[in-house]
Scaffold this active site. Structure first.
Site, short mmCIF file in Angstrom:
data_model
loop_
_atom_site.label_atom_id
_atom_site.label_comp_id
_atom_site.label_asym_id
_atom_site.label_seq_id
_atom_site.Cartn_x
_atom_site.Cartn_y
_atom_site.Cartn_z
N GLY A 111 -12.94 7.37 8.63
CA GLY A 111 -13.87 7.82 7.60
C GLY A 111 -15.32 7.64 8.00
CB SER A 140 -9.05 10.70 10.55
OG SER A 140 -8.70 11.92 11.18
CB CYS A 141 -4.15 10.15 9.18
SG CYS A 141 -5.10 11.02 7.92
CG ASN A 142 -5.14 15.34 9.24
OD1 ASN A 142 -3.96 15.69 9.22
ND2 ASN A 142 -5.87 15.25 8.13
NE ARG A 169 -3.74 11.59 1.61
CZ ARG A 169 -5.04 11.62 1.90
NH1 ARG A 169 -5.75 12.71 1.69
NH2 ARG A 169 -5.64 10.56 2.40
N GLY A 196 -11.34 19.53 14.37
CA GLY A 196 -11.44 19.93 15.78
C GLY A 196 -12.48 19.09 16.51
CG HIS A 221 -2.30 14.97 6.27
ND1 HIS A 221 -3.08 15.30 5.18
CD2 HIS A 221 -2.77 13.78 6.71
CE1 HIS A 221 -3.97 14.34 4.98
NE2 HIS A 221 -3.81 13.41 5.89
CD GLN A 300 -0.96 10.46 3.35
OE1 GLN A 300 -0.24 11.25 3.95
NE2 GLN A 300 -0.69 10.03 2.11
P1 NAD Z 1 -8.81 2.45 0.22
O1 NAD Z 1 -9.74 2.90 -0.83
O2 NAD Z 1 -7.35 2.52 -0.02
O3 NAD Z 1 -9.13 0.95 0.64
C1 NAD Z 1 -10.44 0.50 0.82
C2 NAD Z 1 -10.52 -0.95 0.38
O4 NAD Z 1 -11.84 -1.45 0.65
C3 NAD Z 1 -10.28 -1.13 -1.11
O5 NAD Z 1 -9.43 -2.24 -1.30
C4 NAD Z 1 -11.69 -1.41 -1.68
O6 NAD Z 1 -11.66 -2.22 -2.82
C5 NAD Z 1 -12.31 -2.14 -0.51
N1 NAD Z 1 -13.78 -2.13 -0.49
C6 NAD Z 1 -14.62 -1.23 -1.04
N2 NAD Z 1 -15.90 -1.57 -0.78
C7 NAD Z 1 -15.86 -2.70 -0.06
C8 NAD Z 1 -16.84 -3.55 0.51
N3 NAD Z 1 -18.14 -3.28 0.38
N4 NAD Z 1 -16.45 -4.64 1.21
C9 NAD Z 1 -15.14 -4.94 1.35
N5 NAD Z 1 -14.15 -4.17 0.82
C10 NAD Z 1 -14.50 -3.07 0.14
O7 NAD Z 1 -9.23 3.28 1.53
P2 NAD Z 1 -8.29 3.61 2.76
O8 NAD Z 1 -7.52 4.85 2.45
O9 NAD Z 1 -7.57 2.40 3.20
O10 NAD Z 1 -9.38 4.06 3.84
C11 NAD Z 1 -10.06 3.10 4.63
C12 NAD Z 1 -10.58 3.79 5.86
O11 NAD Z 1 -9.46 4.33 6.59
C13 NAD Z 1 -11.52 4.98 5.60
O12 NAD Z 1 -12.43 5.08 6.67
C14 NAD Z 1 -10.56 6.16 5.66
O13 NAD Z 1 -11.20 7.38 5.96
C15 NAD Z 1 -9.63 5.73 6.78
N6 NAD Z 1 -8.30 6.35 6.76
C16 NAD Z 1 -7.65 6.56 5.60
C17 NAD Z 1 -6.41 7.19 5.64
C18 NAD Z 1 -5.67 7.50 4.38
O14 NAD Z 1 -5.02 8.53 4.34
N7 NAD Z 1 -5.70 6.67 3.37
C19 NAD Z 1 -5.83 7.56 6.85
C20 NAD Z 1 -6.52 7.25 8.02
C21 NAD Z 1 -7.76 6.66 7.98
#
Ligand code: NAD
Length: 336
Positions: A111, A140-142, A169, A196, A221, A300
């Site tokens: 992200g 990222s996942c994709n 998704r 890409g 996805h 994902q």
């Molecule tokens: P999420 O919202 O499920 O989890 C994030 C966590 O961080 C939450 O528990 C939230 O309370 C906490 N948080 C928020 N602000 C904070 C802060 N200032 N300090 C400490 N903790 C804090 O998010 P996620 O889906 O786990 O995504 C996390 C990262 O992983 C992002 O960069 C996302 O793009 C990436 N990502 C997500 C996915 C997915 O599909 N969920 C897949 C791959 C990568």
């Protein structure tokens, strides 16, 4: 040798899975996870034996709710050799000065922008480049799912160009705020999509263009992959190459949808029904007019977890060989 001390900042969808995967490794341990809210995830983190940290301004509220807080996120950062930042996209960037003050290595997630770390990681594609690095971003996942197929295809046959449609998704299963719930949304409308260029952050020489739509589903996805290859090959060559990759799982045997992939992961007794591998429909592998086509499904919530473990090993220089690290991670997690 002492175990590598890992802290997970942001114990959500990705963070809690990474914490559990770190706990399975012989060469690393969790020294803390951070929670901002006193919800069930915070209580469950304590039940699992993790030390829970919070932003200093939230510690009082967390303690009042019954969470035993071990200190501030700065305290946690000070105890770690490496931080895995799993805060929501864009938040991780704001944490950079805190990590710099603590002089700690950091892994961010997909992200965040590539520029934040200046290095984007995928275990199979560029493990060796990560060795000893202080900062990295696991894509990222994709992008992880695409790197896992494009890297071996490029190495073996040369990828002249790849064109991929991503059926995304809409939200993760635990997310009650995001939609759509009854629409298909071109996302983004302005083409191509960012996926890409994100693949190019790992493999800059690949000619890849992607388009994406969001669908009302939470499970996985799906990618429709089309690639032109430099060297001539047949469908069996592709199947034998991709089928031999440990983080690619061929699906068939009545698995005709993402719902059945998830049912299969439940039957496999995977934690949280996670599917760490790309799930590629073997029967979809086709060569038509000299172009390769196939479908793959990407879970994902979990696909980036093994790559985060490998990134820790590379950055901490506890394993110099990517194949060895991938094997250690796979064995510990039960990826066969
Ligand atoms: P999420 O919202 O499920 O989890 C994030 C966590 O961080 C939450 O528990 C939230 O309370 C906490 N948080 C928020 N602000 C904070 C802060 N200032 N300090 C400490 N903790 C804090 O998010 P996620 O889906 O786990 O995504 C996390 C990262 O992983 C992002 O960069 C996302 O793009 C990436 N990502 C997500 C996915 C997915 O599909 N969920 C897949 C791959 C990568």
């Amino acid at each position: 040798m002492d175990k590598i001390k890992v802290a997970v900042n942001g114990y959500g969808t990705i963070g809690k899975r990474i914490a559990d995967a770190v706990s399975l490794q012989k060469d690393m341990e969790i020294v803390g996870v951070s929670k901002t809210k006193p919800n069930f995830e915070a209580f469950m983190a304590l039940e699992k034996g993790y030390s829970v940290y919070s932003p200093s301004e939230k510690i009082k509220k967390m303690k009042e709710a019954g969470i035993e807080v071990s200190g501030s996120i700065e305290d946690m950062t000070g105890k770690a050799d490496i931080i895995v930042d799993c805060t929501p996209g864009g938040v991780g960037e704001k944490n950079k000065p805190m990590y710099e003050d603590a002089n700690v290595k950091v892994i961010w997630q997909g992200g965040e922008d590539h520029e934040l770390a200046g290095f984007s990681f995928n275990a199979i594609a560029n493990y060796e480049e990560a060795i000893g690095k202080d900062l990295a971003r696991v894509v990222s996942c994709n992008t992880t799912g695409l790197c896992r197929v494009l890297y071996p295809l490029d190495k073996e046959f040369g990828v002249k160009k790849a064109r991929v449609s991503l059926l995304r998704r809409a939200a993760d299963p635990g997310d009650i705020k995001t939609g759509p719930i009854n629409a298909i949304v071109p996302n983004p409308v302005k083409l191509p999509s960012h996926h890409g260029p994100d693949v190019k952050s790992v493999m800059p020489h690949i000619d890849i263009t992607t388009t994406a739509v969001k669908l009302p589903t939470t499970l996985m996805h799906v990618h429709i992959v089309n690639a032109e290859l430099d060297k001539e090959c047949n469908e069996d060559d592709i199947k034998s190459l991709l089928g031999g990759q440990s983080r690619i799982k061929f699906v068939g045997q009545g698995v005709s949808s993402t719902a059945e992939v998830m049912e299969m992961s439940r039957d496999m007794l995977r934690p949280r029904s996670d599917m760490w591998e790309n799930c590629l429909w073997e029967d979809s592998v086709s060569i038509y007019n000299n172009e390769l086509y196939f479908f793959q499904a990407i879970h994902q919530e979990s696909i980036v977890v093994p790559d985060n473990i490998d990134a820790i090993r590379a950055m901490m220089e506890i394993e110099g060989d990517g194949t060895q690290s991938i094997e250690k991670t796979n064995r510990s997690m039960g990826i066969v």
